[in-house]
Write a protein that holds these residues in place. Structure first.
Motif, PDB file in Angstrom:
ATOM      1  N   LEU A  12      28.212  43.722   4.885  1.00  0.00           N
ATOM      2  CA  LEU A  12      26.797  43.943   5.176  1.00  0.00           C
ATOM      3  C   LEU A  12      26.619  44.740   6.465  1.00  0.00           C
ATOM      4  CD1 LEU A  12      25.346  40.422   4.272  1.00  0.00           C
ATOM      5  CD2 LEU A  12      25.196  42.516   2.929  1.00  0.00           C
ATOM      6  N   LEU A  13      27.438  44.443   7.467  1.00  0.00           N
ATOM      7  CA  LEU A  13      27.356  45.187   8.721  1.00  0.00           C
ATOM      8  C   LEU A  13      27.770  46.639   8.520  1.00  0.00           C
ATOM      9  CD1 LEU A  13      28.819  42.586  11.268  1.00  0.00           C
ATOM     10  CD2 LEU A  13      26.444  43.317  11.033  1.00  0.00           C
ATOM     11  N   ARG A  15      27.620  48.452   5.736  1.00  0.00           N
ATOM     12  CA  ARG A  15      26.566  49.165   5.006  1.00  0.00           C
ATOM     13  C   ARG A  15      25.395  49.484   5.929  1.00  0.00           C
ATOM     14  NH1 ARG A  15      27.801  45.365   0.598  1.00  0.00           N
ATOM     15  NH2 ARG A  15      28.861  46.506  -1.074  1.00  0.00           N
ATOM     16  N   SER A  16      25.065  48.555   6.818  1.00  0.00           N
ATOM     17  CA  SER A  16      23.959  48.798   7.749  1.00  0.00           C
ATOM     18  C   SER A  16      24.281  49.948   8.688  1.00  0.00           C
ATOM     19  CB  SER A  16      23.667  47.532   8.559  1.00  0.00           C
ATOM     20  OG  SER A  16      23.268  46.473   7.716  1.00  0.00           O
ATOM     21  N   SER A  19      23.839  53.500   7.427  1.00  0.00           N
ATOM     22  CA  SER A  19      22.513  53.858   6.910  1.00  0.00           C
ATOM     23  C   SER A  19      21.778  54.865   7.779  1.00  0.00           C
ATOM     24  CB  SER A  19      21.662  52.599   6.744  1.00  0.00           C
ATOM     25  OG  SER A  19      21.497  51.934   7.974  1.00  0.00           O
ATOM     26  N   THR A  22      18.661  54.461  11.236  1.00  0.00           N
ATOM     27  CA  THR A  22      18.244  53.064  11.381  1.00  0.00           C
ATOM     28  C   THR A  22      19.427  52.112  11.378  1.00  0.00           C
ATOM     29  OG1 THR A  22      17.969  52.833   8.979  1.00  0.00           O
ATOM     30  CG2 THR A  22      16.049  53.561  10.252  1.00  0.00           C
ATOM     31  N   GLY A  23      20.626  52.646  11.463  1.00  0.00           N
ATOM     32  CA  GLY A  23      21.818  51.815  11.315  1.00  0.00           C
ATOM     33  C   GLY A  23      21.940  50.715  12.340  1.00  0.00           C
ATOM     34  N   ARG A  26      19.294  47.956  11.798  1.00  0.00           N
ATOM     35  CA  ARG A  26      19.613  47.147  10.611  1.00  0.00           C
ATOM     36  C   ARG A  26      20.795  46.224  10.877  1.00  0.00           C
ATOM     37  NH1 ARG A  26      19.039  51.010   5.216  1.00  0.00           N
ATOM     38  NH2 ARG A  26      16.824  51.524   5.488  1.00  0.00           N
ATOM     39  N   ALA A  27      21.797  46.733  11.569  1.00  0.00           N
ATOM     40  CA  ALA A  27      22.968  45.901  11.864  1.00  0.00           C
ATOM     41  C   ALA A  27      22.596  44.714  12.744  1.00  0.00           C
ATOM     42  CB  ALA A  27      24.054  46.748  12.529  1.00  0.00           C
ATOM     43  N   SER A  29      19.699  43.244  12.823  1.00  0.00           N
ATOM     44  CA  SER A  29      18.952  42.313  11.980  1.00  0.00           C
ATOM     45  C   SER A  29      19.897  41.505  11.094  1.00  0.00           C
ATOM     46  CB  SER A  29      17.946  43.074  11.113  1.00  0.00           C
ATOM     47  OG  SER A  29      17.011  43.763  11.906  1.00  0.00           O
ATOM     48  N   VAL A  30      20.866  42.175  10.496  1.00  0.00           N
ATOM     49  CA  VAL A  30      21.837  41.490   9.642  1.00  0.00           C
ATOM     50  C   VAL A  30      22.626  40.461  10.451  1.00  0.00           C
ATOM     51  CG1 VAL A  30      23.983  41.805   8.353  1.00  0.00           C
ATOM     52  CG2 VAL A  30      22.055  43.341   7.956  1.00  0.00           C
TER      53      VAL A  30
END
Length: 509
Positions: A12-13, A15-16, A19, A22-23, A26-27, A29-30
């Motif tokens: 998940l990290l 993929r974030s 991205s 916004t990587g 997002r990371a 947040s994950v």
């Protein structure tokens, strides 16, 4: 194909971080969600996997080599990764951070941004590095650019940033390079160009202006590329200090400590989620609120956009968190109530929903003083309130406020311009039979007499007068009877005779 090397959480990290711009966000947040689910979660497995050896793909006939897995990811991933690690490095074991840096240094073709971020992270981890954060090539280009700014045959200005001792050069470059990021500074330097040679002056200026424009365009393109790649650092590739990686000075969120900013991300996710909150989540809200001073609480409310919360979430926050906190300070509660409720209550055009009523009453029962200051007073002072606001305030009078706060609310009306809506609230306050006392009753009576000519046809005003002459007749003095009689003579409602009869029944020995 490299995702298979990671465990589920690390995937998940990854993929974030892949991205794009916004990587990093997002990371974060994950990772915050993972920590809420399991407080023991850390980045050790994630970093260990990135540092595992992997066979590099065969490119252009080059021999097969073995490199750390992190080197095989694109540059945008590495930039996001280093920015992500920078934000979390205080909680990261130093050995893990240094191991990751060692692996990234094995990249054959690192981008300038990645190199600068590596050196910045090294400094934060306490590793001394004599290297500047910008490359020698970058320094040479900037030196040439500065020389064109000050003239072909002149020296000085920005050129002095690159002369002298090496230590001074680095220090001065840090302060000069951000100036290169503003077009206004470039234009200002272009304008001062001049030449003493009258024959060649105009041509020289034209050449230099063309060079300047070209450099401005090039620098602007570089800056746009940097923004598109989602960097947290300054747009200039110059040496970046730890302070520059923090929020900009004019950003209000810089008043919040870094750990509060990180908790704010978690709090925002909780508010946006549809799941039930566990006790640890509720405790986090209260702990963060109690750590902030009033200005920080106000900024936190702005970041969380509390004024725009859906009513279901508002109810969950008010009844499940705030109303259960025994140590929520007055200033904190006042700021929260204002952010959470005032906008919603003032915008009511129809009766408040069950969720909003429950949220307001729960907070009012728990924080009545803050409620009077943050919600009731501003609503009373608003000239455009209508029946929805009056109905909500009457609910608070009937079910939440004790005699002390009802008296406080009545005193607020003494300083207001009365309207039909305010009259409804005053009537409800008097019906609740608060102990006015002689001094307050005298003040209230004077207010009634002064407002009488304005409400000669108001039934609500007449009812207030009737309540005063019946329920509070023992407070009426002989000196007050004559002014009250004159006020009743102006009344034009169907209650006029009842009012006059009630006044006559008041006897004084």
């Amino acid at each position: 194909m490299w995702l298979s090397r990671f465990d589920a959480r690390s995937k998940l990290l990854v993929r974030s971080l892949l991205s794009g711009v916004t990587g990093v966000q997002r990371a974060l947040s994950v990772f915050s969600r993972q920590q809420r689910a399991d407080p023991e979660t850390n980045l050790s497995n994630f970093i260990d996997t990135l540092c595992q050896d992997e066979v590099a793909p065969d490119e252009d006939g080059q021999p097969v080599t073995v490199k750390p897995l992190v080197c095989l990811f694109p540059a945008s991933f590495k930039q996001n990764l280093l920015s992500f690690i920078y934000l979390l490095y205080p909680s990261l074991p130093q050995t893990s951070g240094l191991h990751l840096i060692k692996c990234l240094r094995q990249d054959d073709h690192p981008s300038p941004w990645v190199s600068a971020l590596i050196r910045q992270l090294e400094r934060n981890l306490g590793v001394h590095s004599p290297q500047s954060l910008y490359t020698p090539s970058c320094s040479q280009k900037l030196e040439g650019l500065s020389q064109r700014f000050v003239g072909f045959a002149e020296t000085g200005g920005w050129a002095t940033c690159f002369s002298g001792q090496k230590g001074q050069s680095e220090c001065q470059s840090e302060s000069s390079l951000p100036e290169l990021g503003t077009q206004r500074k470039r234009k200002g330097n272009c304008v001062i160009l001049d030449s003493d040679d009258e024959d060649t002056g105009q041509q020289s200026k034209r050449i230099k202006m063309n060079d300047c424009d070209k450099e401005c365009l090039d620098a602007e393109e570089l800056r746009s590329e940097a923004e598109d790649s989602g960097k947290l650092e300054s747009d200039s590739p110059a040496e970046t200090t730890p302070e520059e990686l923090q929020p900009a000075p004019d950003d209000p969120s810089d008043s919040l400590p870094q750990h509060i900013q990180f908790c704010a991300l978690q709090m925002k996710e909780l508010l946006e989620s549809q799941t039930e909150w566990d006790q640890s989540s509720k405790d986090m809200f209260i702990k963060v609120l109690n750590e902030c001073d009033p200005s920080q609480v106000e900024e936190l409310c702005r970041i969380l956009r509390l004024s725009d919360l859906p009513e279901q979430t508002l109810l969950k926050l008010c009844t499940g968190v705030l109303a259960l906190s025994p140590d929520l300070g007055y200033s904190t509660a006042t700021t929260l109530i204002k952010s959470l409720l005032l906008k919603k209550v003032l915008s009511l055009s129809e009766p408040a929903s069950r969720c909003l009523v429950t949220a307001v009453t729960s907070l009012c029962s728990h924080c009545p003083r803050s409620m009077c200051q943050a919600l009731i007073r501003p609503v009373l002072e608003e000239n455009t309130i209508g029946n929805p606001q009056v109905e909500l305030l009457n609910r608070l009078i009937e079910g939440c406020l004790d005699s002390h706060y009802r008296l406080m609310m009545l005193q607020m009306t003494f300083k207001l311009a009365w309207s039909e809506a305010v009259l409804s609230i005053i009537h409800s306050l008097l019906d609740s039979k608060p102990d006015l006392g002689e001094e307050m009753f005298t003040e209230f009576t004077e207010q009634l007499i002064s407002q009488g000519p304005k409400f000669t046809t108001s039934v609500k005003f007449a009812k207030i007068m009737l309540t005063v002459l019946t329920k509070y007749s023992s407070y009426v003095t002989a000196a007050q009877k004559h002014p009250l009689h004159n006020c009743l003579m102006l009344n034009e409602t169907f209650l006029k005779k009842s009012l006059q009869a009630a006044l006559k029944r008041i006897k004084h020995s």
